[in-house]
Design a protein around this motif. Structure first.
Motif, PDB file in Angstrom:
ATOM      1  N   SER A  53       2.460  -0.627  14.561  1.00  0.00           N
ATOM      2  CA  SER A  53       2.975  -1.012  12.982  1.00  0.00           C
ATOM      3  C   SER A  53       1.865  -0.705  12.115  1.00  0.00           C
ATOM      4  CB  SER A  53       3.428  -2.331  13.235  1.00  0.00           C
ATOM      5  OG  SER A  53       2.514  -3.421  13.178  1.00  0.00           O
ATOM      6  N   ARG A  54       0.731  -0.775  12.544  1.00  0.00           N
ATOM      7  CA  ARG A  54      -0.489  -0.841  11.595  1.00  0.00           C
ATOM      8  C   ARG A  54      -0.556   0.750  11.027  1.00  0.00           C
ATOM      9  NH1 ARG A  54      -3.153  -5.587  11.086  1.00  0.00           N
ATOM     10  NH2 ARG A  54      -2.003  -7.004  11.929  1.00  0.00           N
ATOM     11  N   GLN A  55       0.028   1.543  11.905  1.00  0.00           N
ATOM     12  CA  GLN A  55      -0.460   2.926  11.773  1.00  0.00           C
ATOM     13  C   GLN A  55       0.714   3.363  10.290  1.00  0.00           C
ATOM     14  OE1 GLN A  55       0.186   5.497  15.329  1.00  0.00           O
ATOM     15  NE2 GLN A  55      -1.231   4.153  16.557  1.00  0.00           N
ATOM     16  N   ASP A  56       1.892   3.198  10.556  1.00  0.00           N
ATOM     17  CA  ASP A  56       2.730   3.374   9.483  1.00  0.00           C
ATOM     18  C   ASP A  56       3.943   2.300   9.568  1.00  0.00           C
ATOM     19  OD1 ASP A  56       4.581   4.338   7.734  1.00  0.00           O
ATOM     20  OD2 ASP A  56       4.795   6.314   8.760  1.00  0.00           O
ATOM     21  N   PRO A  57       3.732   1.178   8.719  1.00  0.00           N
ATOM     22  CA  PRO A  57       4.551   0.224   8.784  1.00  0.00           C
ATOM     23  C   PRO A  57       6.000   0.625   8.584  1.00  0.00           C
ATOM     24  CG  PRO A  57       2.650  -0.420   7.802  1.00  0.00           C
ATOM     25  CD  PRO A  57       2.466   1.111   7.908  1.00  0.00           C
ATOM     26  N   SER A  58       6.355   1.692   7.856  1.00  0.00           N
ATOM     27  CA  SER A  58       7.710   1.951   7.606  1.00  0.00           C
ATOM     28  C   SER A  58       8.588   2.451   8.843  1.00  0.00           C
ATOM     29  CB  SER A  58       7.772   3.275   6.609  1.00  0.00           C
ATOM     30  OG  SER A  58       7.456   4.392   6.993  1.00  0.00           O
ATOM     31  N   ARG A  59       7.689   2.543   9.659  1.00  0.00           N
ATOM     32  CA  ARG A  59       8.337   2.842  11.184  1.00  0.00           C
ATOM     33  C   ARG A  59       8.628   2.070  12.028  1.00  0.00           C
ATOM     34  NH1 ARG A  59       8.650   8.108  12.551  1.00  0.00           N
ATOM     35  NH2 ARG A  59       7.607   9.637  11.122  1.00  0.00           N
ATOM     36  N   TYR A  60       8.452   0.773  11.497  1.00  0.00           N
ATOM     37  CA  TYR A  60       8.374  -0.421  12.269  1.00  0.00           C
ATOM     38  C   TYR A  60       9.461  -1.388  11.942  1.00  0.00           C
ATOM     39  CZ  TYR A  60       6.668  -5.080  14.285  1.00  0.00           C
ATOM     40  OH  TYR A  60       6.388  -6.259  14.517  1.00  0.00           O
ATOM     41  N   GLU A  61      10.085  -2.274  12.771  1.00  0.00           N
ATOM     42  CA  GLU A  61      11.221  -3.260  12.717  1.00  0.00           C
ATOM     43  C   GLU A  61      10.812  -4.404  13.642  1.00  0.00           C
ATOM     44  OE1 GLU A  61      13.566  -5.852  11.527  1.00  0.00           O
ATOM     45  OE2 GLU A  61      13.652  -3.937  10.399  1.00  0.00           O
ATOM     46  N   THR A 219       1.452   1.687  -0.360  1.00  0.00           N
ATOM     47  CA  THR A 219       0.829   2.352   0.488  1.00  0.00           C
ATOM     48  C   THR A 219       0.401   1.984   1.973  1.00  0.00           C
ATOM     49  OG1 THR A 219      -1.489   1.437   0.120  1.00  0.00           O
ATOM     50  CG2 THR A 219      -0.891   2.866  -1.714  1.00  0.00           C
ATOM     51  N   ILE A 220       0.183   2.762   2.866  1.00  0.00           N
ATOM     52  CA  ILE A 220       0.043   2.397   4.327  1.00  0.00           C
ATOM     53  C   ILE A 220      -1.098   0.912   4.250  1.00  0.00           C
ATOM     54  CG2 ILE A 220      -0.829   2.955   6.584  1.00  0.00           C
ATOM     55  CD1 ILE A 220       0.369   5.496   6.180  1.00  0.00           C
ATOM     56  N   ASP A 221      -2.172   1.131   3.518  1.00  0.00           N
ATOM     57  CA  ASP A 221      -3.122   0.183   3.536  1.00  0.00           C
ATOM     58  C   ASP A 221      -2.544  -1.246   3.126  1.00  0.00           C
ATOM     59  OD1 ASP A 221      -4.956   1.645   4.624  1.00  0.00           O
ATOM     60  OD2 ASP A 221      -6.093   2.051   2.563  1.00  0.00           O
ATOM     61  N   ASP A 222      -1.653  -0.921   2.203  1.00  0.00           N
ATOM     62  CA  ASP A 222      -0.989  -2.209   1.597  1.00  0.00           C
ATOM     63  C   ASP A 222       0.019  -2.850   2.510  1.00  0.00           C
ATOM     64  OD1 ASP A 222      -2.271  -2.102  -0.899  1.00  0.00           O
ATOM     65  OD2 ASP A 222      -0.510  -1.060  -1.886  1.00  0.00           O
ATOM     66  N   HIS A 223       0.823  -2.156   3.135  1.00  0.00           N
ATOM     67  CA  HIS A 223       1.736  -2.395   4.232  1.00  0.00           C
ATOM     68  C   HIS A 223       0.909  -3.125   5.513  1.00  0.00           C
ATOM     69  CE1 HIS A 223       5.802  -1.000   3.058  1.00  0.00           C
ATOM     70  NE2 HIS A 223       5.158  -0.012   2.599  1.00  0.00           N
ATOM     71  N   ARG A 224      -0.398  -2.445   5.699  1.00  0.00           N
ATOM     72  CA  ARG A 224      -1.012  -3.281   6.658  1.00  0.00           C
ATOM     73  C   ARG A 224      -1.443  -4.547   6.426  1.00  0.00           C
ATOM     74  NH1 ARG A 224      -4.787   2.108   7.897  1.00  0.00           N
ATOM     75  NH2 ARG A 224      -3.264   3.389   9.216  1.00  0.00           N
TER      76      ARG A 224
END
Length: 615
Positions: A53-61, A219-224
């Motif tokens: 999920s840290r790679q791309d949180p939008s692909r995680y549930e 951003t991905i960093d924000d999601h992480r």
């Protein structure tokens, strides 16, 4: 007879195999019920999904079971069928179980589910299990029945504090469910959210923009950073069951925060009291006095849970050794010939309305709650011959039960027997109650054409003037409500509402103006008799949020305050308050197309760009 029971929960999944015990699924007895979709279409589950999920949180549930009433879950740019997400979790269970069978086949697989689920939701689990390659007879088992099977032949109450909701069931000596109830805003995820807001009140001032990026990552960093903070909060919540205080590591630029058990208990005490009141009410509806109250769910490890039940009910509840695995263990002991399943879907859940301690006001809401998303269209067909077992709606032939050693232990610090002091009728409250859910807030709003110029400069009313603000213009605005509305009335579509009737509640009086805007948006401005009244009513709405929400401060037109936004199943709501003023507003949005894509960010952006009163 080889039997497997699987408890696919909102937060974690557990499996128990007859003649073996709890299965090691993912390095331990519990596996996160989470999924991650790779760019190549590979679906990862459990801790591997959490890591990726840290790679791309939008692909995680993290909690696909929460979407049981939807057709799909949006992962990245893909709309993944919910059946596929659940099937991936079941498939991972089978990967762990197959080596233990040593070439043998399962005779029966028992799938646990909430007691209030009807055939549509149960069949979704069954079809997902078939999609995962599970063979043999599939037997749906209500979670409350599974737990009760370990308690012997006596009336019982099950206090189930899950990740998503709080559920209570009362069963007779034959383990038939006599009454049940639920609170949709009391769960482990709600505790995590309360901790997040608590921390935000103490650290956000250091870097308001940075805190907003945590709440509204772009951003991905924000999601992480957001995912990392939520994991820290979950671990802190669990550690506080054993420790008096814990440190929470914060993402930069924020410093670590110390949270005490006393702080956590102050945040959740009112919710636990509501859950205990629902327990008492459900027992009254059942018409029997249970001999024991069994605690289920990881959140029941918090000492305050047992403490409040003991205070309100007069009995020390029974604690399982492992509350996370007790449902799956109990499912093996169930006599399936005696299982009774709900015959209808979407039975309304009992929801305890929040108490408003001051004179209630009218939120200008009428009509029923939104139609369940199940009726918005058929689910996409699942490829392949995944036939639902015809036995699921009828009786089952018995083939024996499975003895399970007693996992329940009473509090060792207390000895003797304790009478169950349930009152003969549900306790009455002196304060009038108003429950305003996301669904109830999003309903038809009457509109008329009119225009009002926003107040500015020396005409701005003071906080003291708002307390006695009664004069209304043609659209129903008082001087203070016009200040809160800013330029919104200039577009017309605003109308005074004398009163409102919320389904199941008494008629509520107050000063309310409702305005339609555009693109499915509507806003309601409400004037109460006190600042506390406004804040309590706003908090009551927020408590109905079942998903992540956006929170931020706002300022404009001589006012400043706070707003909170959330979305669910294509509907959205944002509640905004004005600091020191006895008024608040409710912005609502109904998405007619691409409902699943409606996000809290979208509601918040619309508020800031269109509804927020400008200088």
């Amino acid at each position: 007879m080889r039997v497997l029971s699987v408890d696919l929960g909102t937060a974690n999944t557990v499996a128990v195999l007859s003649d073996h015990g709890v299965v090691d699924l993912d390095g331990g007895p519990t596996m996160p019920s989470s999924v991650y979709l790779d760019e190549d279409g590979t679906l990862r589950v459990g801790r591997e999904a959490e890591r990726r999920s840290r790679q791309d949180p939008s692909r995680y549930e993290a909690n696909p079971k929460r979407h049981i009433d939807k057709a799909t879950i949006k992962l990245g740019e893909t709309n993944l069928p919910v059946n596929d997400a659940l099937a991936a979790i079941y498939a991972r269970v089978m990967e762990a179980v197959t080596p233990l069978l040593q070439g043998a086949q399962l005779d029966e697989i028992r799938l646990t589910h909430p007691a209030e689920w009807g055939p549509s939701r149960r069949n979704k689990l069954l079809s997902s299990a078939r999609l995962a390659g599970m063979t043999g007879e599939l037997v749906p088992v209500p979670e409350a029945v599974a737990v009760a099977s370990l308690g012997g032949g006596r009336p019982l109450a099950i206090y189930d504090f899950g990740a998503d909701t709080f559920d209570v069931s009362v069963l007779d000596a034959e383990h038939r469910i006599l009454a049940d109830g639920s609170l949709s805003d009391v769960g482990g995820l709600d505790i995590d959210q309360a901790l997040l807001e608590h921390i935000g009140r103490s650290v956000s001032h250091k870097d308001p923009a940075g805190w907003q990026r945590l709440l509204r990552p772009t951003t991905i960093d924000d999601h992480r950073a957001r995912l990392g903070l939520r994991e820290e909060l979950r671990l802190a919540k669990e550690d506080l069951s054993e420790l008096p205080q814990v440190e929470v590591m914060m993402p930069e630029p924020f410093e670590k925060v110390v949270i005490t058990r006393a702080e956590l208990e102050a945040l959740i005490r009112s919710s636990l009291i509501r859950s205990t009141e629902l327990l008492i009410t459900t027992v009254h509806k059942a018409g029997v006095t249970p001999e024991h109250v069994y605690l289920v769910g990881g959140s029941c490890r918090m000492p305050l849970v047992a403490q409040i039940i003991a205070e309100k009910v007069g009995i020390v509840p029974t604690n399982p050794d492992n509350p996370e695995t007790i449902v799956a263990s109990g499912a093996l002991a169930v006599d399936k010939t005696k299982i009774t399943l709900k015959a209808e879907d979407d039975k309304p859940k009992y929801v305890e309305p929040p108490t408003v301690v001051t004179a209630p006001v009218s939120p200008a809401v009428t009509g029923p709650h939104p139609v369940n998303p199940n009726v918005s269209g058929p689910h996409p067909a699942v490829s392949g011959p995944y036939a639902v077992n015809p036995n699921v709606s009828g009786a089952y032939s018995t083939s024996g039960t499975y003895p399970v050693t007693g996992p329940f232990q009473a509090n060792p610090a207390v000895s003797g027997s304790y009478p169950m002091n349930f009152p003969q009728q549900a306790p009455k409250k002196d304060n009038k109650k108003v429950f305003i859910s996301v669904g109830a807030a999003i309903v038809a709003v009457a509109a008329i054409i009119g225009s009002v110029i926003a107040l500015s400069g020396p005409d701005l009313p003071s906080a003291d003037e708002c307390k006695d603000d009664v004069a209304q213009d043609g659209q129903g605005f008082t001087k203070c409500l016009r200040q809160l509305a800013g330029t919104v009335p200039d577009g017309g579509g605003c109308e005074h509402a004398d009163s409102a009737q919320i389904t199941g509640m008494e008629e509520i009086k107050g000063t309310v103006v409702s305005c339609t805007i555009r693109d499915g948006y509507a806003v309601q401005y409400i004037l109460t008799d006190s600042v506390t009244g406004a804040e309590n009513n706003a908090d009551a709405i927020v408590k109905s949020f079942q998903t992540d929400r956006v929170e931020a401060d706002w300022a404009g037109n001589g006012l400043e305050g706070n707003y909170r936004a959330a979305t669910s199943s294509g509907t959205g709501v944002l509640v905004f308050t004005a600091k020191g003023r006895p008024m608040f507003g409710i912005l609502t949005k109904t998405a007619e197309e691409n409902a699943d894509e409606l996000k809290p960010d979208e509601i918040a952006d619309f508020f800031e760009q269109t509804v927020l009163p400008g200088e």
